[in-house]
Design a protein around this motif. Structure first.
Motif, mmCIF file in Angstrom:
data_model
loop_
_atom_site.group_PDB
_atom_site.id
_atom_site.type_symbol
_atom_site.label_atom_id
_atom_site.label_comp_id
_atom_site.label_asym_id
_atom_site.label_seq_id
_atom_site.Cartn_x
_atom_site.Cartn_y
_atom_site.Cartn_z
ATOM 1 N N UNK A 10 0.811 -1.216 0.000
ATOM 2 C CA UNK A 10 0.000 0.000 0.000
ATOM 3 C C UNK A 10 0.848 1.272 0.000
ATOM 4 N N UNK A 11 2.043 1.205 0.550
ATOM 5 C CA UNK A 11 2.881 2.397 0.728
ATOM 6 C C UNK A 11 3.310 2.996 -0.609
ATOM 7 N N UNK A 12 3.699 4.250 -0.544
ATOM 8 C CA UNK A 12 4.336 4.926 -1.672
ATOM 9 C C UNK A 12 5.832 4.889 -1.411
ATOM 10 N N UNK A 13 6.592 4.753 -2.463
ATOM 11 C CA UNK A 13 8.043 4.776 -2.273
ATOM 12 C C UNK A 13 8.476 6.165 -1.843
ATOM 13 N N UNK A 14 9.485 6.225 -0.986
ATOM 14 C CA UNK A 14 10.007 7.512 -0.534
ATOM 15 C C UNK A 14 10.697 8.187 -1.712
ATOM 16 N N UNK A 15 10.276 9.390 -2.023
ATOM 17 C CA UNK A 15 10.894 10.108 -3.133
ATOM 18 C C UNK A 15 11.639 11.351 -2.681
ATOM 19 N N UNK A 16 11.220 11.952 -1.610
ATOM 20 C CA UNK A 16 11.840 13.187 -1.162
ATOM 21 C C UNK A 16 12.722 12.912 0.047
ATOM 22 N N UNK A 17 14.022 12.827 -0.188
ATOM 23 C CA UNK A 17 14.981 12.587 0.881
ATOM 24 C C UNK A 17 16.032 13.684 0.838
ATOM 25 N N UNK A 18 16.378 14.182 2.001
ATOM 26 C CA UNK A 18 17.437 15.184 2.093
ATOM 27 C C UNK A 18 18.443 14.726 3.134
ATOM 28 N N UNK A 19 19.616 15.293 3.083
ATOM 29 C CA UNK A 19 20.645 14.985 4.066
ATOM 30 C C UNK A 19 20.483 15.856 5.307
ATOM 31 N N UNK A 20 21.027 15.413 6.431
ATOM 32 C CA UNK A 20 20.913 16.192 7.670
ATOM 33 C C UNK A 20 21.633 17.537 7.604
ATOM 34 N N UNK A 21 22.588 17.668 6.700
ATOM 35 C CA UNK A 21 23.330 18.917 6.563
ATOM 36 C C UNK A 21 22.744 19.849 5.509
ATOM 37 N N UNK A 22 21.548 19.541 5.014
ATOM 38 C CA UNK A 22 20.892 20.411 4.035
ATOM 39 C C UNK A 22 20.610 21.763 4.687
ATOM 40 N N UNK A 23 21.078 22.849 4.077
ATOM 41 C CA UNK A 23 20.861 24.179 4.665
ATOM 42 C C UNK A 23 19.364 24.510 4.756
ATOM 43 N N UNK B 85 17.809 -2.628 7.495
ATOM 44 C CA UNK B 85 19.001 -1.807 7.732
ATOM 45 C C UNK B 85 18.650 -0.397 8.206
ATOM 46 N N UNK B 86 17.350 -0.102 8.368
ATOM 47 C CA UNK B 86 16.943 1.227 8.805
ATOM 48 C C UNK B 86 16.840 2.230 7.678
ATOM 49 N N UNK B 87 16.862 1.755 6.436
ATOM 50 C CA UNK B 87 16.747 2.636 5.273
ATOM 51 C C UNK B 87 15.270 2.891 5.000
ATOM 52 N N UNK B 88 14.905 4.149 4.830
ATOM 53 C CA UNK B 88 13.520 4.500 4.514
ATOM 54 C C UNK B 88 13.205 4.019 3.097
ATOM 55 N N UNK B 89 12.234 3.120 2.996
ATOM 56 C CA UNK B 89 11.866 2.556 1.699
ATOM 57 C C UNK B 89 10.471 2.959 1.261
ATOM 58 N N UNK B 90 9.713 3.581 2.158
ATOM 59 C CA UNK B 90 8.365 3.974 1.789
ATOM 60 C C UNK B 90 7.726 4.893 2.800
ATOM 61 N N UNK B 91 6.559 5.340 2.416
ATOM 62 C CA UNK B 91 5.771 6.268 3.224
ATOM 63 C C UNK B 91 4.348 5.761 3.191
ATOM 64 N N UNK B 92 3.708 5.707 4.343
ATOM 65 C CA UNK B 92 2.344 5.211 4.435
ATOM 66 C C UNK B 92 1.492 6.257 5.134
ATOM 67 N N UNK B 93 0.412 6.653 4.473
ATOM 68 C CA UNK B 93 -0.495 7.650 5.022
ATOM 69 C C UNK B 93 -1.859 7.025 5.255
ATOM 70 N N UNK B 94 -2.610 7.581 6.184
ATOM 71 C CA UNK B 94 -3.955 7.094 6.466
ATOM 72 C C UNK B 94 -4.790 7.053 5.190
ATOM 73 N N UNK B 95 -4.703 8.103 4.382
ATOM 74 C CA UNK B 95 -5.522 8.154 3.162
ATOM 75 C C UNK B 95 -5.173 7.015 2.204
ATOM 76 N N UNK B 96 -3.927 6.551 2.199
ATOM 77 C CA UNK B 96 -3.539 5.415 1.355
ATOM 78 C C UNK B 96 -4.214 4.129 1.833
#
Length: 148
Positions: free
Chosen positions: A11-24, A126-137
């Motif tokens: 049901x999840x959507x794949x994670x598409x928006x990822x940024x690094x912790x040092x992103x200004x 491994x703790x890698x974000x592979x998806x996002x799940x929302x109530x609406x999904x």
């Protein structure tokens, strides 16, 4: 199979928006200013999930009235950028709710209810974000499958 026993990966959507912790922070604000902005997943060099930034996290960082999760608040964007918060890691929610990729919809719904939050990040072993799940999904999936 019960509808709630469906794996979250179906049901999840794949994670598409990822940024690094040092992103200004100016870049973070720019991403949120775009039409259709979504929450941002913060991941380390190894792609491991570190945290999550919601639009409310941004508002809480700049507005003293908004956001109960914010640790530090300031009254203006310029003030925020002048003080010690300069990168994504400074304002991200570190304890955002995650579920393992092996979880079922039932487990995901229980976590959403328990933490009163409508979005979960799905992580692999491994703790890698592979998806996002929302109530609406979940609701859309159950409706299409004829369970609602």
């Amino acid at each position: 199979m019960q509808p709630t026993d469906i794996p979250v990966t179906a049901v999840m959507a794949e994670v598409v928006t990822t940024i690094g912790p040092d992103t200004p922070l100016p870049e973070v604000f720019e991403r949120f200013a775009a039409p259709g902005c979504t929450d941002l997943v913060v991941a380390g060099e190894d792609n491991r999930f570190l945290g999550f930034i919601t639009a409310l996290d941004l508002l809480a960082a700049v507005g003293p009235v908004v956001g109960v999760r914010s640790r530090k608040k300031t009254a203006c964007l310029e003030c925020l950028l002048r003080r010690d918060a300069t990168v994504a890691a400074d304002i991200m929610t570190r304890s955002h709710i995650t579920v393992p990729a092996a979880a079922t919809l039932r487990e995901a719904m229980e976590a959403m209810e328990r933490y009163r939050y409508p979005v979960l990040i799905v992580v692999d072993r491994d703790g890698v974000a592979v998806g996002r799940l929302e109530v609406c999904m979940i609701v859309a999936h159950l409706r299409v499958a004829g369970h609602l």
